[in-house]
Every structure is written in structure tokens, then in C-alpha cells.
Design a protein around this motif. Structure first.
Motif, PDB file in Angstrom:
ATOM      1  N   ARG A  59       0.957  -1.314  -0.127  1.00 52.09           N
ATOM      2  CA  ARG A  59      -0.159  -0.057   0.004  1.00 52.09           C
ATOM      3  C   ARG A  59       1.015   1.229  -0.019  1.00 52.09           C
ATOM      4  O   ARG A  59       0.726   2.282  -0.704  1.00 52.09           O
ATOM      5  N   VAL A  60       1.830   1.292   0.498  1.00 48.53           N
ATOM      6  CA  VAL A  60       2.533   2.565   0.944  1.00 48.53           C
ATOM      7  C   VAL A  60       3.496   2.714  -0.604  1.00 48.53           C
ATOM      8  O   VAL A  60       3.566   3.989  -0.897  1.00 48.53           O
ATOM      9  N   PHE A  61       3.743   1.707  -1.087  1.00 47.63           N
ATOM     10  CA  PHE A  61       4.407   1.903  -2.328  1.00 47.63           C
ATOM     11  C   PHE A  61       3.672   2.226  -3.572  1.00 47.63           C
ATOM     12  O   PHE A  61       4.038   3.216  -4.136  1.00 47.63           O
ATOM     13  N   GLY A  62       2.288   1.670  -3.284  1.00 45.08           N
ATOM     14  CA  GLY A  62       1.402   2.025  -4.273  1.00 45.08           C
ATOM     15  C   GLY A  62       0.989   3.639  -4.268  1.00 45.08           C
ATOM     16  O   GLY A  62       0.925   4.381  -5.089  1.00 45.08           O
ATOM     17  N   LEU A  63       0.888   4.157  -2.770  1.00 45.80           N
ATOM     18  CA  LEU A  63       0.673   5.484  -2.652  1.00 45.80           C
ATOM     19  C   LEU A  63       1.782   6.579  -3.015  1.00 45.80           C
ATOM     20  O   LEU A  63       1.544   7.578  -3.497  1.00 45.80           O
ATOM     21  N   LEU A  66       0.287  13.158  -9.067  1.00 46.92           N
ATOM     22  CA  LEU A  66      -0.353  13.912  -8.404  1.00 46.92           C
ATOM     23  C   LEU A  66       0.045  15.256  -7.993  1.00 46.92           C
ATOM     24  O   LEU A  66      -0.526  16.326  -7.833  1.00 46.92           O
ATOM     25  N   ALA A  67       1.254  15.262  -7.699  1.00 44.70           N
ATOM     26  CA  ALA A  67       2.041  16.419  -7.073  1.00 44.70           C
ATOM     27  C   ALA A  67       2.245  17.552  -8.090  1.00 44.70           C
ATOM     28  O   ALA A  67       2.202  18.581  -7.854  1.00 44.70           O
ATOM     29  N   PHE A  68       1.746  17.357  -9.445  1.00 50.75           N
ATOM     30  CA  PHE A  68       1.778  18.352 -10.257  1.00 50.75           C
ATOM     31  C   PHE A  68       0.278  18.977 -10.610  1.00 50.75           C
ATOM     32  O   PHE A  68       0.159  19.696 -11.507  1.00 50.75           O
ATOM     33  N   LEU A  69      -0.561  18.497  -9.806  1.00 53.40           N
ATOM     34  CA  LEU A  69      -1.940  18.771  -9.918  1.00 53.40           C
ATOM     35  C   LEU A  69      -2.399  19.938  -8.790  1.00 53.40           C
ATOM     36  O   LEU A  69      -3.713  20.276  -8.687  1.00 53.40           O
ATOM     37  N   GLY A  70      -1.338  20.320  -8.238  1.00 49.57           N
ATOM     38  CA  GLY A  70      -1.744  21.417  -7.094  1.00 49.57           C
ATOM     39  C   GLY A  70      -2.928  20.759  -6.117  1.00 49.57           C
ATOM     40  O   GLY A  70      -2.865  19.764  -5.836  1.00 49.57           O
ATOM     41  N   ASP A  71      -3.658  21.777  -5.610  1.00 50.72           N
ATOM     42  CA  ASP A  71      -4.757  21.378  -4.491  1.00 50.72           C
ATOM     43  C   ASP A  71      -5.538  20.203  -5.008  1.00 50.72           C
ATOM     44  O   ASP A  71      -6.050  19.475  -3.967  1.00 50.72           O
ATOM     45  N   PHE A  72      -6.149  20.280  -6.397  1.00 47.79           N
ATOM     46  CA  PHE A  72      -6.869  19.248  -6.715  1.00 47.79           C
ATOM     47  C   PHE A  72      -6.062  17.840  -6.688  1.00 47.79           C
ATOM     48  O   PHE A  72      -6.714  16.807  -6.120  1.00 47.79           O
ATOM     49  N   GLY A  73      -4.824  17.739  -6.949  1.00 50.21           N
ATOM     50  CA  GLY A  73      -4.157  16.507  -6.725  1.00 50.21           C
ATOM     51  C   GLY A  73      -3.883  16.139  -5.407  1.00 50.21           C
ATOM     52  O   GLY A  73      -3.945  14.648  -4.798  1.00 50.21           O
ATOM     53  N   GLN A  74      -4.020  16.975  -4.300  1.00 46.76           N
ATOM     54  CA  GLN A  74      -3.758  16.825  -2.975  1.00 46.76           C
ATOM     55  C   GLN A  74      -5.022  16.129  -2.627  1.00 46.76           C
ATOM     56  O   GLN A  74      -4.897  15.235  -1.841  1.00 46.76           O
ATOM     57  N   LEU A  99      -7.456   8.680  -2.505  1.00 43.62           N
ATOM     58  CA  LEU A  99      -6.890   7.490  -2.778  1.00 43.62           C
ATOM     59  C   LEU A  99      -6.323   6.814  -1.520  1.00 43.62           C
ATOM     60  O   LEU A  99      -6.269   5.718  -1.591  1.00 43.62           O
ATOM     61  N   MET A 100      -5.703   7.616  -0.597  1.00 44.94           N
ATOM     62  CA  MET A 100      -5.110   7.121   0.456  1.00 44.94           C
ATOM     63  C   MET A 100      -6.137   6.295   1.311  1.00 44.94           C
ATOM     64  O   MET A 100      -5.934   5.108   1.808  1.00 44.94           O
ATOM     65  N   PHE A 101      -7.440   7.182   1.655  1.00 43.13           N
ATOM     66  CA  PHE A 101      -8.223   6.370   2.419  1.00 43.13           C
ATOM     67  C   PHE A 101      -8.821   5.004   1.672  1.00 43.13           C
ATOM     68  O   PHE A 101      -8.779   4.068   2.394  1.00 43.13           O
ATOM     69  N   LEU A 102      -9.069   5.197   0.493  1.00 40.38           N
ATOM     70  CA  LEU A 102      -9.421   4.017  -0.101  1.00 40.38           C
ATOM     71  C   LEU A 102      -8.268   2.807  -0.402  1.00 40.38           C
ATOM     72  O   LEU A 102      -8.619   1.494   0.109  1.00 40.38           O
ATOM     73  N   THR A 103      -7.170   3.194  -0.254  1.00 39.09           N
ATOM     74  CA  THR A 103      -5.976   2.111  -0.430  1.00 39.09           C
ATOM     75  C   THR A 103      -5.961   1.710   0.901  1.00 39.09           C
ATOM     76  O   THR A 103      -5.880   0.421   1.001  1.00 39.09           O
ATOM     77  N   MET A 104      -6.100   2.328   2.150  1.00 39.13           N
ATOM     78  CA  MET A 104      -5.632   1.883   3.439  1.00 39.13           C
ATOM     79  C   MET A 104      -6.815   0.880   3.951  1.00 39.13           C
ATOM     80  O   MET A 104      -6.816   0.117   4.609  1.00 39.13           O
ATOM     81  N   TRP A 105      -8.112   1.177   3.377  1.00 41.28           N
ATOM     82  CA  TRP A 105      -9.290   0.363   4.009  1.00 41.28           C
ATOM     83  C   TRP A 105      -9.858  -0.463   2.909  1.00 41.28           C
ATOM     84  O   TRP A 105     -10.231  -1.751   2.946  1.00 41.28           O
ATOM     85  N   ALA A 106     -10.033  -0.101   1.454  1.00 39.24           N
ATOM     86  CA  ALA A 106     -10.862  -0.955   0.588  1.00 39.24           C
ATOM     87  C   ALA A 106      -9.717  -1.879   0.175  1.00 39.24           C
ATOM     88  O   ALA A 106     -10.176  -2.964  -0.124  1.00 39.24           O
ATOM     89  N   TYR A 107      -8.417  -1.917   0.344  1.00 35.34           N
ATOM     90  CA  TYR A 107      -7.486  -2.920  -0.045  1.00 35.34           C
ATOM     91  C   TYR A 107      -7.794  -4.220   0.558  1.00 35.34           C
ATOM     92  O   TYR A 107      -7.820  -5.221   0.091  1.00 35.34           O
ATOM     93  N   THR A 108      -7.828  -4.253   1.827  1.00 35.72           N
ATOM     94  CA  THR A 108      -8.221  -5.433   2.593  1.00 35.72           C
ATOM     95  C   THR A 108      -9.531  -5.808   2.489  1.00 35.72           C
ATOM     96  O   THR A 108      -9.857  -7.197   2.338  1.00 35.72           O
ATOM     97  N   ILE A 109     -10.671  -4.776   2.650  1.00 36.27           N
ATOM     98  CA  ILE A 109     -11.911  -5.268   2.753  1.00 36.27           C
ATOM     99  C   ILE A 109     -12.447  -5.856   1.260  1.00 36.27           C
ATOM    100  O   ILE A 109     -13.037  -6.926   1.414  1.00 36.27           O
ATOM    101  N   VAL A 110     -11.931  -5.504   0.224  1.00 40.93           N
ATOM    102  CA  VAL A 110     -12.492  -5.944  -0.957  1.00 40.93           C
ATOM    103  C   VAL A 110     -11.874  -7.309  -1.282  1.00 40.93           C
ATOM    104  O   VAL A 110     -12.478  -8.230  -1.567  1.00 40.93           O
TER     105      VAL A 110
END
Length: 229
Positions: free
Chosen positions: A41-45, A52-60, A66-77
Motif C-alpha cells: 500500500r505504501v509503495f502504491g501510494l 498527483l504532485a503536479f495537479l496542485g490542490d486538486f491533486g492533494q 486515494l489514500m483512504f481507499l487504499t488503506m481501507w478498501a485494499y483489505t476489505i475488497v
């Protein structure tokens, strides 16, 4: 002393009184699997953060989602669909219900959301204590969700008869019927061929077959019920 054993076969008695032998996993292989999943998960993030760093506030904002989904949906799904995450697959572990059946979405969501409790006060302390003293090595999330993590080893009949066919039952089965099919597959290798066929005949309405064909179909249905698809 037995409560502190890290890995051992434990007999689980279903509500119907059918004994199932589940090789419950202790905290060490489970911790290793969690470490692999965390690293993935850390590597994927990290990879996602670069563009996403080039998209400014939208990217953040998108990265936070994506961080929320990666940390939770990864195991649940993964656990809801396959019964195991990538880390558990590497360590040959699987999450099953207490009766050995595959878990569903609700059980997966429950056991994973309760990780926040198992982590208290730090470093999975509550979860570790629970798994050490529970006879089936379950953490608090498993106790509430009714799940257990087991070693995903081939059942005895698979090594004896090399049965790897999977066949869905032609009709929905009651819990007692599911347990009976799985119990047959576990015990059949210790029975004579004649006795196996005699028992399979009892389930003739389910298998629509007699003799050795009926035996093989019961094995295949047991594989399906155990999630070996």
C-alpha cells in the motif's frame, strides 16, 4: 500452555455438531502478511503521489481520497472476494468463517474496521493479546465478525486423491447441509471406497449421480463451499 501455541490445528464444532479441523494461524505469520500488505500500500501510494504532485490542490485532494481507499478498501475488497489479501496469499493464509465457509462483505468490513480497536493502545497490543489467549488465535475483529485466519493448506483428500475440481451445488444448501458436504470431504480419505460410495448415495438428490461419480461430485462441491474456486 495450549492457549499460547502460535500455530496448530484446532477442531471447530459447528452449530450442527460437525467437527472441522482448521489449521488456525498464529500472530507471527499474520504479522508478516500484514507487513507485506502495508508495504504494498505504501509503495502504491508513493507511485500515485508522483503524478498527483503536479495537479496542485486538486491533486492533494485526490491523493487524500486515494489514500483512504487504499488503506481501507485494499483489505476489505480482497478478503470479501478472495478471502485473502496479497500478503496473506504470499504466506498461504486465508480468512474464513468460524465454520470454515468463505466470509462475505459484512464479515470483511467488520473485522477490518475493528482494526482500529485491535491497534490500541499501540502496535496492535489488544489484537496480539486476544490472539494469544483465544483458542483459535483470533483478534478482537475476528471475534466480533465471526472469522478466523487459517493456513490455506490443501485438505487431506486433496493430497490423497488429487481432487481439484470445483462444482457449485445445483441448489442453495442449508448450513447443516453445507457442513455435511465439507465433513464428508474431510473424512472420506479414511473410509473405504465402498463406504464413500454408500455415503455419497445418501446425497444422490444433490449430486444426481451414484457410485464413484457421486463421490467425486461431493468432493468438488466441498471445494466450492470452501472457496477454492
Amino acid at each position: 500452555m495450549s492457549a499460547l501455541m502460535l500455530d496448530t490445528y484446532r477442531e471447530v464444532i459447528t452449530p450442527e455438531g460437525v467437527p472441522l479441523h482448521l489449521p488456525a494461524a498464529g500472530p507471527i505469520p499474520r504479522a508478516l502478511a500484514w507487513g507485506i500488505d502495508f508495504a504494498v500500500r505504501v509503495f502504491g501510494l508513493l507511485l500515485m503521489s508522483i503524478p498527483l504532485a503536479f495537479l496542485g490542490d486538486f491533486g492533494q485532494g485526490l491523493y487524500a481520497c486515494l489514500m483512504f481507499l487504499t488503506m481501507w478498501a485494499y483489505t476489505i475488497v480482497q478478503e470479501a472476494i478472495w478471502g485473502r489479501t496479497l500478503g496473506k496469499r504470499v504466506l498461504h493464509l486465508r480468512v474464513v468463517a468460524q465454520d470454515g465457509a468463505p466470509i462475505g462483505w459484512m464479515a470483511s468490513i467488520t473485522r477490518n474496521l475493528l482494526r482500529t480497536v485491535d491497534m490500541l493502545p499501540f502496535g496492535y497490543a489488544l489484537g496480539l493479546l486476544s490472539s494469544l489467549f483465544d483458542p483459535h488465535g483470533r483478534r478482537l475483529g475476528d471475534l466480533v465478525a465471526g472469522t478466523v485466519v487459517v493456513h490455506d493448506v490443501a485438505p487431506p483428500f486433496a493430497t490423497t486423491l488429487a481432487i481439484d475440481t470445483v462444482l457449485a451445488p445445483p441448489q442453495p444448501l442449508q448450513p447443516a447441509e453445507q457442513a455435511a458436504v465439507v465433513a464428508f470431504a474431510e473424512r472420506a480419505p479414511r473410509l473405504s471406497s465402498a463406504r464413500q460410495q454408500e455415503l455419497a448415495t445418501i446425497a444422490g438428490d444433490l449430486t444426481d449421480a451414484q457410485g464413484q461419480v457421486g463421490v467425486l461430485r461431493l468432493y468438488a462441491m466441498a471445494n466450492w463451499l470452501l472457496g477454492r474456486r
